[in-house]
Design an enzyme around this catalytic site. Structure first.
Site, PDB file in Angstrom:
ATOM      1  N   LYS A 293     -15.647  19.391  53.531  1.00  0.00           N
ATOM      2  CA  LYS A 293     -15.783  20.847  53.691  1.00  0.00           C
ATOM      3  C   LYS A 293     -17.066  21.359  53.049  1.00  0.00           C
ATOM      4  O   LYS A 293     -17.805  22.121  53.657  1.00  0.00           O
ATOM      5  CB  LYS A 293     -14.608  21.600  53.027  1.00  0.00           C
ATOM      6  CG  LYS A 293     -13.242  21.310  53.597  1.00  0.00           C
ATOM      7  CD  LYS A 293     -12.192  22.265  53.016  1.00  0.00           C
ATOM      8  CE  LYS A 293     -12.013  22.144  51.515  1.00  0.00           C
ATOM      9  NZ  LYS A 293     -11.288  20.920  51.103  1.00  0.00           N
TER      10      LYS A 293
ATOM     11  N   ARG B 162      -5.889  28.856  50.189  1.00  0.00           N
ATOM     12  CA  ARG B 162      -5.200  27.595  49.927  1.00  0.00           C
ATOM     13  C   ARG B 162      -3.690  27.750  49.886  1.00  0.00           C
ATOM     14  O   ARG B 162      -2.979  26.761  49.741  1.00  0.00           O
ATOM     15  CB  ARG B 162      -5.659  27.075  48.563  1.00  0.00           C
ATOM     16  CG  ARG B 162      -6.615  25.890  48.596  1.00  0.00           C
ATOM     17  CD  ARG B 162      -6.886  25.488  47.165  1.00  0.00           C
ATOM     18  NE  ARG B 162      -7.482  24.196  47.028  1.00  0.00           N
ATOM     19  CZ  ARG B 162      -8.786  23.931  47.129  1.00  0.00           C
ATOM     20  NH1 ARG B 162      -9.636  24.884  47.425  1.00  0.00           N
ATOM     21  NH2 ARG B 162      -9.216  22.710  46.933  1.00  0.00           N
TER      22      ARG B 162
ATOM     23  N   ARG C 208     -17.722   9.614  44.779  1.00  0.00           N
ATOM     24  CA  ARG C 208     -18.799  10.569  45.031  1.00  0.00           C
ATOM     25  C   ARG C 208     -19.369  11.145  43.738  1.00  0.00           C
ATOM     26  O   ARG C 208     -18.717  11.175  42.695  1.00  0.00           O
ATOM     27  CB  ARG C 208     -18.310  11.702  45.931  1.00  0.00           C
ATOM     28  CG  ARG C 208     -17.496  12.729  45.188  1.00  0.00           C
ATOM     29  CD  ARG C 208     -17.153  13.912  46.052  1.00  0.00           C
ATOM     30  NE  ARG C 208     -16.284  14.824  45.335  1.00  0.00           N
ATOM     31  CZ  ARG C 208     -15.721  15.880  45.886  1.00  0.00           C
ATOM     32  NH1 ARG C 208     -15.908  16.158  47.147  1.00  0.00           N
ATOM     33  NH2 ARG C 208     -14.950  16.668  45.153  1.00  0.00           N
TER      34      ARG C 208
ATOM     35  N   ARG D 174     -17.349  14.695  39.109  1.00  0.00           N
ATOM     36  CA  ARG D 174     -16.470  15.820  38.789  1.00  0.00           C
ATOM     37  C   ARG D 174     -15.256  15.332  38.012  1.00  0.00           C
ATOM     38  O   ARG D 174     -14.704  14.290  38.317  1.00  0.00           O
ATOM     39  CB  ARG D 174     -16.015  16.494  40.088  1.00  0.00           C
ATOM     40  CG  ARG D 174     -16.811  17.732  40.409  1.00  0.00           C
ATOM     41  CD  ARG D 174     -16.552  18.236  41.798  1.00  0.00           C
ATOM     42  NE  ARG D 174     -15.138  18.486  42.057  1.00  0.00           N
ATOM     43  CZ  ARG D 174     -14.678  19.016  43.191  1.00  0.00           C
ATOM     44  NH1 ARG D 174     -15.515  19.318  44.166  1.00  0.00           N
ATOM     45  NH2 ARG D 174     -13.395  19.219  43.359  1.00  0.00           N
TER      46      ARG D 174
ATOM     47  N   ARG E 174      -4.146  16.379  43.697  1.00  0.00           N
ATOM     48  CA  ARG E 174      -4.772  17.339  44.627  1.00  0.00           C
ATOM     49  C   ARG E 174      -4.298  17.107  46.053  1.00  0.00           C
ATOM     50  O   ARG E 174      -4.052  18.055  46.801  1.00  0.00           O
ATOM     51  CB  ARG E 174      -6.297  17.237  44.547  1.00  0.00           C
ATOM     52  CG  ARG E 174      -6.859  17.903  43.287  1.00  0.00           C
ATOM     53  CD  ARG E 174      -8.212  17.344  42.881  1.00  0.00           C
ATOM     54  NE  ARG E 174      -9.235  17.541  43.880  1.00  0.00           N
ATOM     55  CZ  ARG E 174     -10.356  16.804  43.935  1.00  0.00           C
ATOM     56  NH1 ARG E 174     -10.558  15.836  43.063  1.00  0.00           N
ATOM     57  NH2 ARG E 174     -11.252  17.051  44.855  1.00  0.00           N
TER      58      ARG E 174
END
Ligand code: ADP
Ligand code: ZN
Length: 215
Positions: A13, A88, A127, A160, A171
């Protein structure tokens, strides 16, 4: 033009939202980026959000509603925007309906990216994100003295805190239990564009744009 980009964490996203915002000349509003910035600055919002975000849970809807209203009132949104990370929950979708009813005449486009959870876990654990501009790269692209190709800062890439395996699983669970329903809420009333998110970044972007009849 108003767009909402939707899909599970790590689906791409943020990457697509940045590209689309710059191609279409609209603002990129990422609620995750807004929260991470607040946490870094240790603002009142940041203090409230820190523990929640780091556990992979959802920040309360009333707080998120305030953040989104404030963001949409900014000047940079006057030519349109792409929302990344909001809504969300169904409650957030209803807050957004009210905002749309008062501020805009058109319904938003909903872009949904699809990627399997097994690929997501691999993407997120590997990532890195630029600390200065938020650009995202895969770990295999990272070298020492890496210069961010977007903002040109050196050695600014970090992992992160919520890209930790346990938090990623949390998540994904929150996504399937709560956020996935938001898509059904929109699918009967909006212009929905569904795209396979496992294609290359360029192919995902062009698929979105051709489906929207833009090129
Ligand atoms: P991702 O989509 O990769 O999980 P984001 O950067 O969009 O990451 O969001 C990171 C975290 O910020 C979420 O896990 C959640 O804790 C919080 N957050 C972001 N947007 C919202 C929202 N609309 N409502 C509640 N919490 C949010
Ligand atoms: Zn950068």
């Amino acid at each position: 033009m108003q767009l909402i980009i939707f899909g599970s964490p790590g689906v791409g996203k943020g990457t697509q939202a940045k590209i689309l915002a710059s191609k279409l000349g609209i603002a990129h509003i990422s609620t995750g980026d807004i929260l991470r910035e607040a946490i870094k600055k240790e603002s009142e919002l940041g203090k409230k959000a820190k523990a929640i975000v780091e556990k992979g849970e959802l920040v309360p809807d009333d707080i998120m509603g305030g953040i989104i209203l404030e963001a949409l009132m900014e000047d940079k949104c006057k030519n349109g925007f792409i929302l990344d990370g909001f809504p969300r929950t169904i409650a957030q979708a209803k807050i957004l309906d009210n905002i749309f009813a008062t501020l805009y005449t058109e319904e938003p486009f909903i872009i949904k990216l699809n990627v399997d959870d097994s690929i997501i876990i691999d993407r997120l654990t590997n990532r890195l994100v630029c600390n200065k501009c938020g650009n995202i790269i895969g770990k295999n692209e990272y070298k020492e003295d890496y210069i961010c190709h977007v903002c040109k800062s050196t050695n600014s890439y970090y992992k992160r805190k919520d890209d930790d395996e346990e938090v990623i699983k949390r998540r994904l669970k929150v996504y399937h239990e709560t956020t996935a329903q938001v898509f059904n809420y929109y699918s009967d009333k909006s212009k929905v564009i569904e795209v396979d998110g496992t294609q290359s970044i360029e192919d995902v972007t062009s698929k979105i744009l051709t489906t929207m009849n833009i090129n």
